[in-house]
Design an enzyme around this catalytic site. Structure first.
Site, mmCIF file in Angstrom:
data_model
loop_
_atom_site.group_PDB
_atom_site.id
_atom_site.type_symbol
_atom_site.label_atom_id
_atom_site.label_comp_id
_atom_site.label_asym_id
_atom_site.label_seq_id
_atom_site.Cartn_x
_atom_site.Cartn_y
_atom_site.Cartn_z
ATOM 1 N N CYS A 221 13.894 -0.185 32.230
ATOM 2 C CA CYS A 221 14.352 -0.989 33.362
ATOM 3 C C CYS A 221 13.733 -2.384 33.324
ATOM 4 O O CYS A 221 12.528 -2.536 33.564
ATOM 5 C CB CYS A 221 13.961 -0.257 34.647
ATOM 6 S SG CYS A 221 14.079 -1.252 36.137
ATOM 7 N N CYS B 78 11.786 -3.387 36.448
ATOM 8 C CA CYS B 78 10.466 -2.754 36.554
ATOM 9 C C CYS B 78 9.443 -3.522 35.721
ATOM 10 O O CYS B 78 8.322 -3.765 36.166
ATOM 11 C CB CYS B 78 10.519 -1.301 36.084
ATOM 12 S SG CYS B 78 11.554 -0.237 37.111
#
Length: 132
Positions: free
Chosen positions: A47, A50
């Site tokens: 991600c 993230c």
């Protein structure tokens, strides 16, 4: 020890979360950070949001000077997370839509949240912590 971090996965979350809740009164702030797992082949998160948010969140929490507890909850690999019936997507407390999601947990409930597109914004992290 201002920042206390504990990690949980889908399979360990319930027991880790119970301990987190029992220790919550000892901390100025209690936060839950829902994150994507790291890819085994690269040891990097799948991600990008993230990857961008994590260092900012940790820096802000570490510099707060207060006793802060952070439960890092890993949502799984991309196919697991994409499932519309993922346990944290349908959980009545969390209702996750994206990762990362940073949640302020107070008195047994969600008191505030920053979702994927805003979880890296320093002033929003400050405001979330200050809202306690």
């Amino acid at each position: 020890m201002p920042l206390k971090m504990v990690d949980a996965t889908l399979s360990t979350f319930n027991s880790v979360f119970e301990k987190f809740k029992s220790e919550a009164p000892n901390n100025k702030s209690n936060l839950i950070l829902f994150l994507a797992d790291n890819e085994p082949s690269t040891n990097l998160s799948w991600c990008p949001d993230c990857v961008r948010a994590e260092p900012v969140i940790y820096k802000k929490l570490e510099s707060s000077g207060d006793d802060v507890a952070l439960l890092r909850a890993y949502v799984g690999d991309r196919p697991t997370w994409r499932n519309p019936h993922h346990p944290w997507r349908v959980d009545s407390n969390f209702k996750l839509k994206g990762v990362p999601t940073l949640i302020l947990w107070e008195n047994g409930e969600v008191k505030g949240r920053l979702e994927d597109h805003e979880a890296h914004v320093e002033r929003k992290i400050d405001a979330l912590i200050a809202s306690k």
